[in-house]
Design a protein around this motif. Sequence first.
Motif, mmCIF file in Angstrom:
data_model
loop_
_atom_site.group_PDB
_atom_site.id
_atom_site.type_symbol
_atom_site.label_atom_id
_atom_site.label_comp_id
_atom_site.label_asym_id
_atom_site.label_seq_id
_atom_site.Cartn_x
_atom_site.Cartn_y
_atom_site.Cartn_z
ATOM 1 N N GLY A 18 81.116 30.591 -1.841
ATOM 2 C CA GLY A 18 80.371 29.907 -0.810
ATOM 3 C C GLY A 18 79.143 30.785 -0.761
ATOM 4 O O GLY A 18 79.210 31.942 -0.386
ATOM 5 N N ARG A 47 88.457 28.266 4.070
ATOM 6 C CA ARG A 47 87.491 29.226 4.610
ATOM 7 C C ARG A 47 87.948 30.662 4.397
ATOM 8 O O ARG A 47 87.121 31.566 4.301
ATOM 9 N N MET A 50 86.854 31.191 0.813
ATOM 10 C CA MET A 50 85.400 31.150 0.598
ATOM 11 C C MET A 50 84.680 31.624 1.863
ATOM 12 O O MET A 50 84.065 30.830 2.569
ATOM 13 N N LEU A 53 81.096 30.506 2.902
ATOM 14 C CA LEU A 53 80.780 29.127 3.251
ATOM 15 C C LEU A 53 80.537 29.046 4.755
ATOM 16 O O LEU A 53 81.344 29.539 5.540
ATOM 17 N N TRP A 54 79.459 28.418 5.153
ATOM 18 C CA TRP A 54 79.163 28.325 6.580
ATOM 19 C C TRP A 54 79.654 26.987 7.114
ATOM 20 O O TRP A 54 79.299 25.929 6.594
ATOM 21 N N TYR A 55 80.471 27.070 8.139
ATOM 22 C CA TYR A 55 81.097 25.879 8.707
ATOM 23 C C TYR A 55 80.344 25.452 9.955
ATOM 24 O O TYR A 55 80.156 26.248 10.878
ATOM 25 N N GLN A 117 72.267 29.145 1.930
ATOM 26 C CA GLN A 117 73.703 29.251 2.182
ATOM 27 C C GLN A 117 74.393 27.887 2.056
ATOM 28 O O GLN A 117 73.847 26.865 2.483
ATOM 29 N N ASP A 118 75.576 27.895 1.486
ATOM 30 C CA ASP A 118 76.362 26.663 1.404
ATOM 31 C C ASP A 118 76.917 26.315 2.774
ATOM 32 O O ASP A 118 77.347 27.188 3.523
ATOM 33 N N LEU A 120 79.355 23.536 5.142
ATOM 34 C CA LEU A 120 80.443 22.564 5.128
ATOM 35 C C LEU A 120 80.530 21.834 6.471
ATOM 36 O O LEU A 120 80.568 22.469 7.525
ATOM 37 N N MET A 206 84.225 22.776 -4.958
ATOM 38 C CA MET A 206 83.017 23.344 -4.363
ATOM 39 C C MET A 206 82.422 24.404 -5.277
ATOM 40 O O MET A 206 81.210 24.481 -5.436
#
Length: 216
Positions: A18, A47, A50, A53-55, A117-118, A120, A206
């Motif tokens: 991520g 999460r 990864m 990965l920004w949620y 940044q990726d 989600l 992903m």
Amino acid sequence: MAATGSWSDSSRSGSSSGRADPGSRGRLFVLSGPSGVGKSTVLGRVRSLMPGLWYSVSVTTRPRRPGEVDGVNYHFVSRQQFAELVAQGQLLEHAHFAGNHYGTPRAAVEQRLAAGQDVLLEIEVQGARQVRAAPGLGPEAVLIFLAPPSFDELARRLVGRGTEDEATREARLLAAREELDAEREFDHTVVNTDVQSAAAGLVQLMAGSRPGSPVG
Ligand code: ADP
Ligand code: 5GP
């Protein structure tokens, strides 16, 4: 809570898989699927695999469930606050689902993507369609559908979760029939038969959507 405010950023950042790559735009992933299929459960696992990965934490008018924390699970707002956010154009997408409103705060998503940044989003199908249609965002977004092994199993999971009364559950199952038909509009489907395999499938998708991306 004010309808505008401190949602433009949060501490959910990281730098391993991520990606956070200031030199290029981040990728936008959208995970959708019927209520009760296991999106939150599988995402919890994803999460942890990864952490970079920004949620995106959504805004909702739904009452808080026991154990849910404002600002972590959702930003819980009144109907009026929600309407103001919509009127001010602060939501990237929003939908009315089974009696409540849900939406994605726009600014934080755009900031994260711009910073490389990726990102989600975990949203229902109407919202996923809006993301797909969003100029400059939709065409490149990766839409992933989490499907149940069967409708009966979906109903069992919704009952088993025990968070809705019967009327609300029925509304969600009714919505689920339509949502299942939307699967073909998505780029990928992952079947959530068991959590670990579904999470691994998501991570693979992903990581694989940009050549050379690291996994795990
Ligand atoms: P959603 O976020 O899609 O509404 P949840 O993550 O809340 O769904 O999951 C609904 C219920 O199903 C929860 O009780 C969860 O523990 C259970 N569940 C999730 N994935 C699985 C699975 N692969 N097998 C069995 N039960 C599952
Ligand atoms: P729940 O009430 O079970 O937390 O969520 C109900 C549905 O709303 C789920 O399918 C969830 O993915 C979806 N949802 C959560 N946040 C958003 C959002 O910001 N936008 C949209 N369109 N749907 C959302």
